[in-house]
Scaffold this active site. Sequence first.
Site, PDB file in Angstrom:
ATOM      1  N   HIS A 129       0.885  -1.167   0.000  1.00 28.32           N
ATOM      2  CA  HIS A 129       0.000   0.000   0.000  1.00 28.32           C
ATOM      3  C   HIS A 129       0.924   1.217   0.000  1.00 28.32           C
ATOM      4  O   HIS A 129       2.022   1.164   0.575  1.00 28.32           O
ATOM      5  CB  HIS A 129      -0.845   0.118   1.273  1.00 28.32           C
ATOM      6  CG  HIS A 129      -1.750  -1.026   1.570  1.00 28.32           C
ATOM      7  ND1 HIS A 129      -1.324  -2.173   2.182  1.00 28.32           N
ATOM      8  CD2 HIS A 129      -3.079  -1.185   1.388  1.00 28.32           C
ATOM      9  CE1 HIS A 129      -2.350  -2.993   2.339  1.00 28.32           C
ATOM     10  NE2 HIS A 129      -3.428  -2.421   1.865  1.00 28.32           N
ATOM     11  N   ASP A 157       2.347   2.016   3.346  1.00 26.02           N
ATOM     12  CA  ASP A 157       3.248   1.030   3.957  1.00 26.02           C
ATOM     13  C   ASP A 157       4.687   1.466   3.761  1.00 26.02           C
ATOM     14  O   ASP A 157       5.582   1.056   4.501  1.00 26.02           O
ATOM     15  CB  ASP A 157       3.146  -0.340   3.264  1.00 26.02           C
ATOM     16  CG  ASP A 157       1.768  -0.951   3.341  1.00 26.02           C
ATOM     17  OD1 ASP A 157       1.027  -0.609   4.271  1.00 26.02           O
ATOM     18  OD2 ASP A 157       1.448  -1.771   2.458  1.00 26.02           O
ATOM     19  N   GLU A 205     -10.572  -7.221  -4.567  1.00 29.60           N
ATOM     20  CA  GLU A 205     -10.334  -8.262  -3.558  1.00 29.60           C
ATOM     21  C   GLU A 205     -11.587  -8.347  -2.691  1.00 29.60           C
ATOM     22  O   GLU A 205     -11.780  -7.520  -1.789  1.00 29.60           O
ATOM     23  CB  GLU A 205      -9.099  -7.902  -2.719  1.00 29.60           C
ATOM     24  CG  GLU A 205      -8.739  -8.971  -1.702  1.00 29.60           C
ATOM     25  CD  GLU A 205      -7.506  -8.606  -0.880  1.00 29.60           C
ATOM     26  OE1 GLU A 205      -6.546  -8.026  -1.441  1.00 29.60           O
ATOM     27  OE2 GLU A 205      -7.502  -8.900   0.320  1.00 29.60           O
ATOM     28  N   GLU A 244      -8.730 -13.846  -1.523  1.00 31.04           N
ATOM     29  CA  GLU A 244      -8.032 -14.120  -0.261  1.00 31.04           C
ATOM     30  C   GLU A 244      -8.767 -15.244   0.467  1.00 31.04           C
ATOM     31  O   GLU A 244      -9.986 -15.179   0.669  1.00 31.04           O
ATOM     32  CB  GLU A 244      -7.988 -12.856   0.605  1.00 31.04           C
ATOM     33  CG  GLU A 244      -7.350 -13.117   1.961  1.00 31.04           C
ATOM     34  CD  GLU A 244      -6.934 -11.863   2.698  1.00 31.04           C
ATOM     35  OE1 GLU A 244      -6.514 -10.884   2.036  1.00 31.04           O
ATOM     36  OE2 GLU A 244      -7.028 -11.865   3.938  1.00 31.04           O
ATOM     37  N   HIS A 302     -10.887 -14.252   3.469  1.00 29.88           N
ATOM     38  CA  HIS A 302     -12.099 -13.509   3.098  1.00 29.88           C
ATOM     39  C   HIS A 302     -13.171 -14.463   2.593  1.00 29.88           C
ATOM     40  O   HIS A 302     -14.370 -14.242   2.831  1.00 29.88           O
ATOM     41  CB  HIS A 302     -11.784 -12.482   2.014  1.00 29.88           C
ATOM     42  CG  HIS A 302     -10.835 -11.408   2.442  1.00 29.88           C
ATOM     43  ND1 HIS A 302     -10.425 -10.403   1.597  1.00 29.88           N
ATOM     44  CD2 HIS A 302     -10.205 -11.175   3.623  1.00 29.88           C
ATOM     45  CE1 HIS A 302      -9.585  -9.590   2.227  1.00 29.88           C
ATOM     46  NE2 HIS A 302      -9.436 -10.045   3.461  1.00 29.88           N
ATOM     47  N   ASP A 316      -4.477 -13.918  -2.411  1.00 27.22           N
ATOM     48  CA  ASP A 316      -3.872 -13.565  -1.136  1.00 27.22           C
ATOM     49  C   ASP A 316      -3.852 -14.844  -0.305  1.00 27.22           C
ATOM     50  O   ASP A 316      -4.896 -15.310   0.189  1.00 27.22           O
ATOM     51  CB  ASP A 316      -4.648 -12.438  -0.437  1.00 27.22           C
ATOM     52  CG  ASP A 316      -4.099 -11.062  -0.826  1.00 27.22           C
ATOM     53  OD1 ASP A 316      -3.305 -10.993  -1.789  1.00 27.22           O
ATOM     54  OD2 ASP A 316      -4.463 -10.060  -0.173  1.00 27.22           O
ATOM     55  N   ASP A 326      -0.605 -12.567   2.397  1.00 25.18           N
ATOM     56  CA  ASP A 326      -1.261 -11.530   3.206  1.00 25.18           C
ATOM     57  C   ASP A 326      -1.478 -12.161   4.585  1.00 25.18           C
ATOM     58  O   ASP A 326      -2.599 -12.472   4.986  1.00 25.18           O
ATOM     59  CB  ASP A 326      -2.578 -11.107   2.543  1.00 25.18           C
ATOM     60  CG  ASP A 326      -3.137  -9.833   3.154  1.00 25.18           C
ATOM     61  OD1 ASP A 326      -2.543  -9.362   4.142  1.00 25.18           O
ATOM     62  OD2 ASP A 326      -4.159  -9.328   2.657  1.00 25.18           O
TER      63      ASP A 326
HETATM   64  C1  XUL Z   1      -7.585  -6.682   4.336  1.00 23.22           C
HETATM   65  C2  XUL Z   1      -6.728  -7.109   3.219  1.00 23.22           C
HETATM   66  C3  XUL Z   1      -5.861  -6.050   2.633  1.00 23.22           C
HETATM   67  C4  XUL Z   1      -5.740  -6.126   1.147  1.00 23.22           C
HETATM   68  C5  XUL Z   1      -5.009  -4.963   0.539  1.00 23.22           C
HETATM   69  O1  XUL Z   1      -8.400  -7.670   4.829  1.00 23.22           O
HETATM   70  O2  XUL Z   1      -6.711  -8.248   2.843  1.00 23.22           O
HETATM   71  O3  XUL Z   1      -4.620  -6.125   3.232  1.00 23.22           O
HETATM   72  O4  XUL Z   1      -5.109  -7.299   0.741  1.00 23.22           O
HETATM   73  O5  XUL Z   1      -5.558  -3.741   0.887  1.00 23.22           O
HETATM   74 CO    CO Z   2      -5.685  -9.256   1.337  1.00 20.73          CO
END
Ligand code: XUL
Ligand code: CO
Length: 438
Positions: free
Chosen positions: A101, A104, A232, A268, A271, A296, A338
């Site tokens: 990001h 970061d 995402e 992800e 998620h 992710d 991640d």
């Molecule tokens: C948050 C997440 C983030 C994204 C990038 O849950 O996964 O870190 O991957 O913004």
């Molecule tokens: Co993520």
Amino acid sequence: MSEIFKGIDKIRYEGPQSKNPFAFKFFDAEKIVLGKPMKEHLPFAMAWWHNLGAAGTDMFGRDTADKSFGAPKGTMEHAKAKVDAGFEFMQKLGIEYFCFHDVDLVPEADDMNVTNARLNEISDYILLKMKETGIKCLWGTANMFSNPRYMNGAGSTDSAEVYCFAAAQIKKALDLTVKFGGRGYVFWGGREGYETLLNTDMKFEQENIARLMRMAVDYGRKIGFTGDFYIEPKPKEPMKHQYDFDAATAIGFLRQYGLDKDFKMNIEANHATLAGHTFEHELRVSAINGMLGSIDANQGDMLLGWDTDEFPFNVYDATLCMYEVLKAGGLTGGFNFDAKNRRPSNTYQDMFEGFILGMDTFALGLMKAAALIEDGRLDAFVKEKYSGFDSPIGKKITSGGATLEELAAYAAELKDAEPPHSGKQERLEAILNSILFG
Ligand code: XUL
Ligand code: CO
């Protein structure tokens, strides 16, 4: 520049019998799997925010790990120390990509112009390191959820001026992604959602998010970004309801607003499970829609209702993930860890062991998924299951040439329908076990 992670040499493959915590047991970069070296199947990436940033702070307590890397936090000296640490870390592990990001990379200033000047300085330094080491950028993104101005969202905010700040951050993050030659650009809808419909105009918010994405695509293409944009999906956290709930929802949104040619999914694992889906479900939905872009790679905890971002160690999940990835023909993106160490795993040795665990888990997943494909029994079963549609009436249906009247007349002639196949779930699960452990 002096070594930061002293006492840790380059991590090498030693094989499954090795008891050395600082060696790969399964990830053997050059090993050929289905005609390709493992490292090409598995372009791994380091997440700047977790690995170089997260130091254990949670809602109940402060940092447990020291991630100063020898420089005072909140300074450009520290930002540079993070670059040094990150590149040494990736080189020692053989990680070829990173994700970031904007904020970061440098401490965020009150004045955005100051932040941007800092970003220019640090990105020059990162570029130098990239050239020196051959390490590449997987994707970039803008953090549009931490700054208090985004409390009501970025694209979904009620403030036109906050919306402009979001646009400015995306513009800069795209500049950086292009500067680094990144493969992708991610939109994770951090606060793009709502807590209560009582104060929310959902249609207005979603249309504004789409407009912001459209502007990002137009700008990105203008400055020479040829990679994929990604959504995402995540169903909740930080918002009670997030608009990009899951892959199916996000794909529908992209199609509605004509963004589907430029976007794919960044799926992800944690998620997916928060959305009440399996990881492989989200991957399959993306793949059958031609939108499986990047992953992710992490793991949640089924007993907890939030995003724990653990390093993946569940080999079943990794196998079923890699089964989807291989069948989809691979990723245009990669596998971004991640993931962060558990709060009490607070040494720099733990940072390495987290990645070794994750890389070995995905190497196992890759080998086992390849074995499942080569074994062929799952594929053969699925093919046979739908073979009733190879009949003349079946073909008429699947070609789209049938009418309801015609099918009703066909059914009226039959005494009874050919029964559907047994699903044989237990047999198929036993095959999976025999491939995993046989
Ligand atoms: C948050 C997440 C983030 C994204 C990038 O849950 O996964 O870190 O991957 O913004
Ligand atoms: Co993520």
